[in-house]
Design an enzyme around this catalytic site. Sequence first.
Site, PDB file in Angstrom:
ATOM      1  N   LYS A   1      -1.094   8.361   2.117  1.00  0.00           N
ATOM      2  CA  LYS A   1       0.241   7.783   2.250  1.00  0.00           C
ATOM      3  C   LYS A   1       1.014   8.566   3.306  1.00  0.00           C
ATOM      4  O   LYS A   1       0.948   9.796   3.345  1.00  0.00           O
ATOM      5  CB  LYS A   1       0.980   7.883   0.916  1.00  0.00           C
ATOM      6  CG  LYS A   1       0.365   7.036  -0.187  1.00  0.00           C
ATOM      7  CD  LYS A   1       0.683   5.568   0.016  1.00  0.00           C
ATOM      8  CE  LYS A   1       0.209   4.756  -1.182  1.00  0.00           C
ATOM      9  NZ  LYS A   1       0.460   3.309  -0.975  1.00  0.00           N
TER      10      LYS A   1
ATOM     11  N   GLU B   1      -2.089   0.736   7.217  1.00  0.00           N
ATOM     12  CA  GLU B   1      -1.657  -0.292   6.265  1.00  0.00           C
ATOM     13  C   GLU B   1      -0.138  -0.407   6.269  1.00  0.00           C
ATOM     14  O   GLU B   1       0.573   0.604   6.160  1.00  0.00           O
ATOM     15  CB  GLU B   1      -2.172   0.116   4.875  1.00  0.00           C
ATOM     16  CG  GLU B   1      -1.939  -0.921   3.783  1.00  0.00           C
ATOM     17  CD  GLU B   1      -2.561  -0.493   2.445  1.00  0.00           C
ATOM     18  OE1 GLU B   1      -3.411   0.423   2.427  1.00  0.00           O
ATOM     19  OE2 GLU B   1      -2.184  -1.070   1.419  1.00  0.00           O
TER      20      GLU B   1
ATOM     21  N   ASP C   1      -0.438  -5.410   3.582  1.00  0.00           N
ATOM     22  CA  ASP C   1      -0.398  -5.370   2.116  1.00  0.00           C
ATOM     23  C   ASP C   1       0.841  -6.162   1.681  1.00  0.00           C
ATOM     24  O   ASP C   1       0.759  -7.379   1.425  1.00  0.00           O
ATOM     25  CB  ASP C   1      -0.358  -3.889   1.668  1.00  0.00           C
ATOM     26  CG  ASP C   1      -0.149  -3.669   0.179  1.00  0.00           C
ATOM     27  OD1 ASP C   1       0.091  -4.639  -0.553  1.00  0.00           O
ATOM     28  OD2 ASP C   1      -0.192  -2.503  -0.283  1.00  0.00           O
TER      29      ASP C   1
ATOM     30  N   LYS D   1      -4.289  -7.836  -3.280  1.00  0.00           N
ATOM     31  CA  LYS D   1      -3.965  -7.386  -4.637  1.00  0.00           C
ATOM     32  C   LYS D   1      -3.748  -8.648  -5.454  1.00  0.00           C
ATOM     33  O   LYS D   1      -2.916  -9.495  -5.085  1.00  0.00           O
ATOM     34  CB  LYS D   1      -2.693  -6.532  -4.644  1.00  0.00           C
ATOM     35  CG  LYS D   1      -2.863  -5.164  -3.996  1.00  0.00           C
ATOM     36  CD  LYS D   1      -1.587  -4.344  -4.070  1.00  0.00           C
ATOM     37  CE  LYS D   1      -1.769  -3.019  -3.351  1.00  0.00           C
ATOM     38  NZ  LYS D   1      -0.476  -2.296  -3.215  1.00  0.00           N
TER      39      LYS D   1
ATOM     40  N   GLY E   1      -4.861  -1.484  -5.003  1.00  0.00           N
ATOM     41  CA  GLY E   1      -4.615  -1.102  -6.392  1.00  0.00           C
ATOM     42  C   GLY E   1      -3.136  -0.943  -6.655  1.00  0.00           C
ATOM     43  O   GLY E   1      -2.328  -0.818  -5.723  1.00  0.00           O
TER      44      GLY E   1
HETATM   45  O1  OSB Z   1       0.599   0.371  -1.218  1.00  0.00           O
HETATM   46  O2  OSB Z   1      -1.378   0.232  -1.931  1.00  0.00           O
HETATM   47  C1  OSB Z   1      -0.203   0.554  -2.113  1.00  0.00           C
HETATM   48  C2  OSB Z   1       0.178   2.350  -5.474  1.00  0.00           C
HETATM   49  C3  OSB Z   1       1.366   1.817  -5.902  1.00  0.00           C
HETATM   50  C4  OSB Z   1       2.032   0.895  -5.107  1.00  0.00           C
HETATM   51  C5  OSB Z   1       1.507   0.533  -3.868  1.00  0.00           C
HETATM   52  C6  OSB Z   1       0.305   1.074  -3.434  1.00  0.00           C
HETATM   53  C7  OSB Z   1      -0.359   2.010  -4.245  1.00  0.00           C
HETATM   54  C8  OSB Z   1      -1.584   2.692  -3.843  1.00  0.00           C
HETATM   55  C9  OSB Z   1      -2.459   3.254  -4.941  1.00  0.00           C
HETATM   56  O3  OSB Z   1      -1.905   2.896  -2.698  1.00  0.00           O
HETATM   57  C10 OSB Z   1      -3.558   2.333  -5.338  1.00  0.00           C
HETATM   58  C11 OSB Z   1      -4.279   2.769  -6.577  1.00  0.00           C
HETATM   59  O4  OSB Z   1      -4.866   3.850  -6.572  1.00  0.00           O
HETATM   60  O5  OSB Z   1      -4.253   2.018  -7.570  1.00  0.00           O
HETATM   61 MG    MG Z   2      -0.381  -0.433   0.440  1.00  0.00          MG
END
Ligand code: OSB
Ligand code: MG
Length: 376
Positions: free
Chosen positions: A166, A216, A241, A265, A293
């Site tokens: 991140k 992303e 995303d 997702k 996720g």
């Molecule tokens: O942007 O993909 C994302 C978690 C919470 C909200 C948004 C995101 C995420 C993750 C973690 O990147 C994904 C996971 O490990 O479930």
């Molecule tokens: Mg994401």
Amino acid sequence: MTIKIRQVTLHRLVMQLNDPFQTSFGTIREREFFIVEVEDDTGCTGFAESVSFMYPWYNEETVETTEHVMVRFLIPLLMQSPLSHPDEVSARFEPIKRNHMAKAALEGAVWDLHAKRNRLPLCLALGGEKRQIDVGISIGIQPTVEQLLHCVDGYVNEGYKRIKIKIKPGFDYEMLKEVRKRFPGILMMADANSAYTLKDIDLLRKLDELDLMMIEQPLAHDDIIDHSRLQSQLATPICLDESIHSLEDARKAIELGSCKIINIKIGRVGGLTESKKIHDYCLAQGVPVWCGGMLESGVGRAHNIALTTLPNFLLPGDTAASSRYWAKDIIEPEVTVSGGVIQVPDKPGIGYDIDWKALESCRLSKEIYTQADIAK
Ligand code: OSB
Ligand code: MG
């Protein structure tokens, strides 16, 4: 075969994450969500999980809006008349605008029920082929570069196939450069969760030096225009995303050249049926997808695993092991990852059993909705 849903149970749970998860939009310490249980007139049940958060930071939904929309609008529609296939659920929900996470939670439970009644693993019911799936890991923003390097080292040693980091302004290029220097060979990507604008183009272009698999959602959650301008000036592929809520969004983003990869997702796009449609469209366009996720419990994780068996899920997803998130997951067995690979279960439906003792220990409430309630 007709599916007559006669009862929906909403189990409201709260689970503490092993470690707080920090993104550019905020820090998540615990997960509050619903396990949706649907039961049909033959006594067969199906399970799924709602993925909205307590705060509308990732998208506009929250745990409360998810409950409101399910109870007031979607559950009555679901029980109103029989279905012949789970693909009909999303059409049934169409009069209700958006609220995709609420829709996906109910639809997913119907998919599990349908697969169980047909004695099929959910992956096969969806048309998936893989017997095992490759997975990566998503690492939240760490307090220091040293801590980040330590985290990456641990997950690389565990065998995760791709490391996602991140980023946010001030915690991006320099930090990623250190990771790249220490781990020259790994598959690595960054997730900005909408933290930048086109004004940051110079910084974003510098990321091209780091051989990232993709970046992303660098720009606004509701944008596909600026992403197209950015992609035309970046060598690194953009993966969308937050901006993709439907097949139509995917089509427009791909036509505009706003991304080269899509993160699917299930909750964000309103369910498994819409996920399959996006998958099929991207396959035809030569655009690879992967499964994102939402820090799910094992129930949501099981749905993600089943979806990832479809052939155009060509890149490792974010479906890490249960133990990465939870001291004790609510499914039996837990999801395990070995060498960056999850073996897809071959039992009917989602392929994992609910661990009722574990579920009840996290349960805040249980509400049952029957056809008699709906008639009132
Ligand atoms: O942007 O993909 C994302 C978690 C919470 C909200 C948004 C995101 C995420 C993750 C973690 O990147 C994904 C996971 O490990 O479930
Ligand atoms: Mg994401």
